[in-house]
Write a protein that holds these residues in place. Sequence first.
Motif, short mmCIF file in Angstrom:
data_model
loop_
_atom_site.label_atom_id
_atom_site.label_comp_id
_atom_site.label_asym_id
_atom_site.label_seq_id
_atom_site.Cartn_x
_atom_site.Cartn_y
_atom_site.Cartn_z
N GLN A 12 -10.92 5.42 8.31
CA GLN A 12 -9.71 6.19 8.53
C GLN A 12 -9.37 7.01 7.29
O GLN A 12 -9.56 6.57 6.17
CB GLN A 12 -8.53 5.27 8.87
CG GLN A 12 -8.73 4.45 10.13
CD GLN A 12 -7.52 3.58 10.42
OE1 GLN A 12 -6.54 3.59 9.68
NE2 GLN A 12 -7.59 2.82 11.50
N GLY A 46 -8.52 -0.10 0.53
CA GLY A 46 -7.97 1.23 0.68
C GLY A 46 -7.80 1.90 -0.67
O GLY A 46 -7.57 1.25 -1.68
N SER A 69 0.87 -1.17 0.00
CA SER A 69 0.00 0.00 0.00
C SER A 69 0.90 1.22 0.00
O SER A 69 2.13 1.10 -0.07
CB SER A 69 -0.92 -0.01 1.23
OG SER A 69 -0.14 0.02 2.42
N ALA A 100 -6.62 -7.55 6.91
CA ALA A 100 -6.79 -6.29 7.61
C ALA A 100 -8.23 -6.11 8.07
O ALA A 100 -9.17 -6.65 7.48
CB ALA A 100 -6.38 -5.13 6.70
N SER A 104 -2.26 -9.51 -0.13
CA SER A 104 -2.67 -8.17 -0.56
C SER A 104 -2.57 -8.06 -2.07
O SER A 104 -1.77 -8.75 -2.71
CB SER A 104 -1.80 -7.09 0.10
OG SER A 104 -0.47 -7.19 -0.36
N ASP A 133 -1.89 0.13 6.86
CA ASP A 133 -2.68 -0.48 7.93
C ASP A 133 -1.91 -0.59 9.23
O ASP A 133 -2.41 -1.17 10.20
CB ASP A 133 -3.18 -1.86 7.50
CG ASP A 133 -2.03 -2.83 7.24
OD1 ASP A 133 -0.85 -2.39 7.26
OD2 ASP A 133 -2.30 -4.03 7.01
N ASP A 147 -9.84 -3.32 7.92
CA ASP A 147 -10.43 -2.58 6.81
C ASP A 147 -9.67 -2.97 5.55
O ASP A 147 -8.62 -2.39 5.24
CB ASP A 147 -10.33 -1.07 7.05
CG ASP A 147 -11.10 -0.64 8.29
OD1 ASP A 147 -12.28 -1.00 8.39
OD2 ASP A 147 -10.51 0.03 9.14
N GLN A 161 -6.27 -5.83 1.24
CA GLN A 161 -5.48 -6.64 2.16
C GLN A 161 -6.43 -7.56 2.92
O GLN A 161 -7.23 -7.10 3.74
CB GLN A 161 -4.68 -5.75 3.11
CG GLN A 161 -3.59 -4.96 2.38
CD GLN A 161 -2.81 -4.07 3.32
OE1 GLN A 161 -3.27 -3.00 3.68
NE2 GLN A 161 -1.63 -4.51 3.69
N ARG A 213 -9.08 4.40 4.16
CA ARG A 213 -9.18 2.97 4.46
C ARG A 213 -10.22 2.80 5.57
O ARG A 213 -9.98 3.20 6.71
CB ARG A 213 -7.82 2.43 4.90
CG ARG A 213 -7.82 0.92 5.16
CD ARG A 213 -6.43 0.44 5.52
NE ARG A 213 -5.52 0.61 4.40
CZ ARG A 213 -5.35 -0.29 3.44
NH1 ARG A 213 -6.06 -1.41 3.47
NH2 ARG A 213 -4.51 -0.08 2.46
#
Length: 701
Positions: A510, A486, A162, A481, A454, A207, A483, A478, A507
């Motif tokens: 966030q 993203g 990411s 994760a 991911s 993350d 969340d 991902q 994400r």
Amino acid sequence: MLPGLLVLAAGSLAAPVEFDSRMLRQGTSSDLQRFEGASVIPEGEVILDVTLNQRWMGRYQIALRTPPGAMQPTPCYGRELLEALGVDLLRLPPATRYQRGMTSVRRDLPALSAQLTLGDAASSSDVFAASAFRGLQLGSDERMLPQSRRGYAPTVRGVANSTALVSIRHRGVLLHESSVPPGPFEIDDLYPSGLSDDLEVTLKEADGSVTVFSVPFQAAPLALRPGARRFDFAGGYWLDGFGRTGPAFGQGSWQQGLDDRLSVHGGLWVAEDYLGGALGVALNTAVGAVGLTAYHADAAPSPEADRRGQAMRLNWRQDLTDTATRLEASISRSQSTGYLGFDQFAQARRGRHSAPNHWRASFSLDQALGPGAGRLSFAVNGARSWSGQGGTDYRLGYNNHFAAMAYGLNIGRQRSEHGQPLRTIALTLSMPLGERRRDLLSSAVSSDSRRHASTSLRWSSRAGEQAQWGYGLAAQYQAAAADPVGIDGNLRYRGSAGDLAVALGSRGDQRHLALGARGAVVAHGGGVTAAPTLGESFAIIHAPGATAARVRQQPQSRVDRRGYAVVPSLAPYSVNTVEIDPKGMPRTTELLVAGHNVVPRAGAAPLLRFATRAGDFHVLLAERTGGEALPFGAQVFDETGNEVGVVGQGGQVQIRSQARRGRLRISWGGAEHQTCWVDFEVGRAASAVAVCGPRSNQKIY
């Protein structure tokens, strides 16, 4: 807890567990609640691993105490431990991101092909492991030699899942930190520090997950040309990572090339209660270049501790031209725990004892597989201390392309943020788009041994005449994760005053925003000029009136409204051509000098003056007395003696002048009869022909 200080248990923490009291023998009564938490370590004095600024500092005895109202014990430490770790207590609190650099004055000595440095510096890493110090240094500088008789900082490569923050540290000191987009990245602009040790690379994903891997940074085999020599002499006070002084020392090293096959080197390091020596050879053989150095040291870091030991370092490199293969290997090994390098000795004098390395080794292979078959690379490095700490990392990569699409497969092992082995695999694809190939579409799929998978897809592009604008969008998924999805975007601008960057990300619930600026400010006799990041040597351009003109070698640099610009980087002791591209400058200004060749010294900032002529451009028709044409190429001057133009074909007098009328002197030689005068006035009929004579007073109508 102190920011940047991480205390880890020697064993991994257990996951939360639940005890079923029904499984106990009937009639047994026990309170097992305190064992059902995420940590089962009881209060008391325990031996723990301590990491400072993501660098392992050793094992220390630390008290575990449970704060009021808490369920878990917490490591407790005081002033004594912080001082032993080298923490500057005067700087706490608050924590800051400012990091002091090295400050020194230098003078080059061309007769010796050497640099004389006074202030903060680092000793040479060719023979001994380098140390930072404050004092005086005289060392060779091969850049003063011709190109045929002449550094190194490694390129850091990796793959981000990411938009991630990459931090590169050398002996705990931050060298580089930047944000990278999802996919493979490459950082090749590290400034050589002169210190030999592995680079520690930390990759922090969006993350919050962190991976750590190392890049070998070892000296190459010390083979020299016949008759060539390198030397380094230094004396002063040792410096720690916070810029604090330590024991005084003096050291010297010498390398000498004897013939085409054999070079020798040696050195001596002297301080109070420390004496170290080195002796070695470098051989160019049919199986590669080999460098072997033996070390011996006597040290007394404390009155009750005398240490004596030996160590060795072996470097090997082989390039096989026929098979397009490059092989490199290095190993350093101490024969006992008694051997201390000077850095270890200086730390021990401060009461900070760390287990010395028993061995450190690295091997790399780079292999071209033939036309259309791609390239294979493999690198492995490992280390182990006498206390048993250490491990091995490796990376196997294959890269190729199909038509315009490039692809790569990377398999490796690195470390997690807790130092645990982490196996990874990643597949990357990239393809340029458009006729000008300013757009790039890339994708990456990766997974690791924690079953964290991911996938990312990124589009990036460049815009502007000099590709000074860059922007991109990325989407990541991902699986492990909280969340998993993203989205990120970034925008970059490279201008004459520096670089600006902004990154946005989302994400789950966030959001994050990152702003960055990088550049320099140069003060000179004409004022202050903003500039891109500067190299060791740079140049200041002064071209009055040439506003908005570009520097041909650095297109992002433009001349400002005062006529100044900065060329951010020049190669010391080499011929550098600096030219101005007049495109974009005012039509009322003419460049009289298009370029300069300059050979700067290291650290120099030469002022390059580009002569200009200001005024409107006019073409006048004139002839000599008797109708004879004026000589082609004759110079044209105004009444004050300033050159304002030249005679072109057919008697065309081409001038640039701010005056609307006046008298011109045309000269094509030194004799009196090779000079004539003509009066002019702008704005009347341009077809009339003026006579250029000794006392001409005719005007152009």
